[in-house]
Design a protein around this motif. Structure first.
Motif, short mmCIF file in Angstrom:
data_model
loop_
_atom_site.label_atom_id
_atom_site.label_comp_id
_atom_site.label_asym_id
_atom_site.label_seq_id
_atom_site.Cartn_x
_atom_site.Cartn_y
_atom_site.Cartn_z
N PRO A 220 4.25 -3.60 7.28
CA PRO A 220 5.66 -3.77 7.65
C PRO A 220 6.18 -2.56 8.42
O PRO A 220 5.95 -1.42 8.03
N LEU A 221 6.89 -2.83 9.52
CA LEU A 221 7.37 -1.73 10.36
C LEU A 221 8.51 -0.95 9.73
O LEU A 221 8.79 0.17 10.14
N PHE A 222 9.18 -1.53 8.72
CA PHE A 222 10.22 -0.76 8.04
C PHE A 222 9.63 0.30 7.11
O PHE A 222 10.33 1.15 6.60
N HIS A 223 8.32 0.24 6.92
CA HIS A 223 7.57 1.18 6.10
C HIS A 223 7.02 2.28 6.99
O HIS A 223 6.68 2.04 8.13
N SER A 224 6.88 3.48 6.48
CA SER A 224 6.48 4.61 7.33
C SER A 224 5.07 4.47 7.90
O SER A 224 4.82 4.88 9.04
N PHE A 225 4.13 3.88 7.17
CA PHE A 225 2.74 3.75 7.61
C PHE A 225 2.68 2.93 8.91
O PHE A 225 2.16 3.37 9.94
N GLY A 226 3.24 1.71 8.86
CA GLY A 226 3.23 0.84 10.04
C GLY A 226 4.03 1.42 11.19
O GLY A 226 3.64 1.34 12.36
N GLN A 227 5.16 2.03 10.87
CA GLN A 227 6.05 2.57 11.89
C GLN A 227 5.40 3.69 12.68
O GLN A 227 5.43 3.71 13.92
N THR A 228 4.78 4.64 11.99
CA THR A 228 4.20 5.81 12.67
C THR A 228 2.82 5.52 13.23
O THR A 228 2.54 5.77 14.40
N VAL A 229 1.92 5.01 12.39
CA VAL A 229 0.52 4.88 12.80
C VAL A 229 0.33 3.73 13.79
O VAL A 229 -0.46 3.85 14.74
N ILE A 230 1.05 2.62 13.59
CA ILE A 230 0.88 1.47 14.48
C ILE A 230 1.88 1.52 15.64
O ILE A 230 1.52 1.73 16.79
#
Length: 518
Positions: A220-230
């Motif tokens: 999920p893009l609202f989560h930091s992992f998806g937002q930063t890495v992806i």
């Protein structure tokens, strides 16, 4: 320029015609995404949004998320991404706590009415004055009644905008992360925190704009992992993001094949799902030929998943570690090396890690020594928004204490041992017992409650509420409390299991002994 939006703008200058985002049959170039983000920025400025103002966003993995995210940044404002599973009362809390002045929300589906919860939360929040509902059918009915529709409003705006310059230390994003004490807290991440963490892709994964990656976005893009890495990692290096709003293994495999995906990142259950969906109809040879990087975080990957994935896809899964407060990546396995199963790797370039005791003193250097991970570097947040005391507890001399206990081997590789806090991780989402306990205590039948995590085969942990009932509510059943909780909390939060006890185990000082519950 310090503004995080420069990641998108610099790639647009160099690669205007490259595909930036794929969603279904829609393919958007960098120029299109940048122009659409400019329209969002113009809309915000026309509504009086000024540099430093907070703008909230509730949207699943759709092109709207990226366009609005960068539009908010271009206007000089701070993005406040919200979990799409939040209910109305939870939305209202986040809007008020972050001082959000404007709010974009996707309408959702009958199963997940994001827009309804968003509108309810917005109406309960006086400080938030602008609300934009993103509808797939964006024709605003006449007469125009609130809420206002996003589509017609941005269509009126010009696709050019002079991005507002920001300082490196200004806040770009506020990510909400629940502490162990009460309500969720907003981690303030500076423009440089988020930018440097996205640019770490060159060191961590060999990211190269001359040979851009195609990323499958299931986190999920609202989560930091998806937002930063992806998302941000892709924009920084001229890559392509293929969006999937909800992880479903067969859909993911089809998208990976159709788009030649080279970069996959997920939590362990997603890897388990991909492997389980491989059958004779799946062209594993082509999948493996395309795939260059597989990254994992959230919780430890089982040894067997590592082995099977390497056998089928020919790629070693790189495990990493981080928190919302660290933008998020703090450590990662080394690209091109054999994995040390169970390890979260070594600190990324520009970041230091060490093990500390409760009193912040350093743990002696020994492979058997266990301590709490502390992190220092370009990735550490400014602090918790509006909470100086919580910030002072978490950060000292630039070191952020994580709350996670770990060991370190002779080569500097870290291994998580346990969580020093009560946090529950259910399906990759952090759930904090005290927040649930405070609401559950509002139910007339609940005299006392302890919320704990219990092992679960596919979610990692399930949420369980152990309840002492008020004597005059014998007619209330476990199922009644589960149903009530479902109405109060986001879908990943509510207790699926309720157990009634006559009393809870206590310490001599009256604290509930959660470790004696199961």
């Amino acid at each position: 320029m310090a503004n995080l939006a420069a990641l998108l703008e610099q790639s647009t200058e160099k690669y205007a015609d490259r595909t930036a985002i794929v969603f279904g049959d829609t393919r958007l170039t960098y120029a299109q995404v940048n122009g659409a983000a400019n329209q969002v920025a113009n809309l915000l400025v026309s509504r009086g949004i000024e540099p430093g103002d907070k703008v909230a966003l509730s949207c699943p993995n759709l092109p709207y998320f990226t366009i609005i995210y960068f539009g908010i940044l271009k206007a000089g404002a701070t993005v406040v991404p919200l979990n799409v599973l939040l209910k109305g009362r939870e939305v209202a809390y986040h809007l008020a706590d972050s001082d959000a002045k404007a709010y974009f929300a996707f309408e959702g589906t009958p199963d997940l009415p994001i827009g309804d919860a968003a509108w309810e939360g917005f109406q309960a929040t006086e400080s938030c004055t602008e609300f934009f509902l993103i509808k797939l059918d964006s024709q605003q009915p006449e007469p125009m009644e609130p809420p206002e529709f996003y589509g017609p409003l941005v269509a009126q705006q010009p696709p050019t905008f002079d991005t507002v310059a920001r300082d490196d230390d200004d806040t770009a994003v506020i990510l909400y992360t629940s502490g162990t004490t009460g309500q969720p807290k907003g981690a303030e991440l500076r423009h440089r925190n988020m930018r440097d963490n996205a640019l770490a892709g060159a060191d961590l994964f060999g990211a190269d704009a001359a040979r851009p990656d195609t990323y499958l976005c299931v986190l999920p893009l609202f989560h930091s992992f998806g937002q930063t890495v992806i998302q941000n990692g892709s924009m920084a290096y001229g890559g392509t993001v293929v969006m999937l709003p909800r992880f479903e293994a067969q859909s993911a495999l089809k998208l990976m094949l159709a788009n030649g995906v080279t970069f996959f990142a997920g939590v362990p259950t997603m890897y388990w799902g991909l492997l389980g969906a491989l059958d004779e109809t799946v062209d594993v040879e082509t999948l493996a030929a395309n795939l260059r990087v597989a990254a994992a975080g959230g919780s430890a990957l089982p040894v067997d998943i590592h082995r099977q994935f390497k056998e089928r896809f020919g790629v070693t899964i790189l495990e990493g570690y981080g928190l919302s407060e660290t933008s998020p990546v703090a450590s990662f396995s080394r690209f091109g090396e054999e994995p040390r199963v169970g390890s979260i790797g070594v600190p990324i370039p520009g970041v230091e890690m060490k093990l500390i005791n409760d009193d912040w003193s350093d743990v002696p250097d020994s492979p058997d020594a266990v301590g709490e991970i502390a992190i220092k570097g370009h990735n550490v947040m400014k602090g918790y928004y509006g909470r100086p005391e919580a910030t002072a507890e978490a950060i000292r001399d630039g070191w952020f204490r994580s709350g996670d206990l770990a060991k370190k081997d002779e080569d500097g590789f870290y291994y998580i041992v346990d969580r020093s806090k009560d946090m529950i991780i259910r399906g990759g989402f952090n759930v904090y017992p005290r927040e649930l306990e405070e609401v559950l205590m509002e139910h007339p039948a609940v005299s006392l409650v302890a919320v704990i995590g219990v092992p679960h085969e596919s979610h990692g942990e399930e949420i369980k509420a152990v309840v002492v009932k008020n004597k005059d509510h014998d007619d209330v059943s476990e199922a009644d409390l589960v149903a009530w909780g479902k109405e109060q909390f986001a879908a990943y939060k509510y207790p699926r299991v309720v157990q009634f006890l006559d009393e809870l185990p206590m310490t001599s000082t009256g604290k509930i002994l959660k470790r004696e519950l199961s």
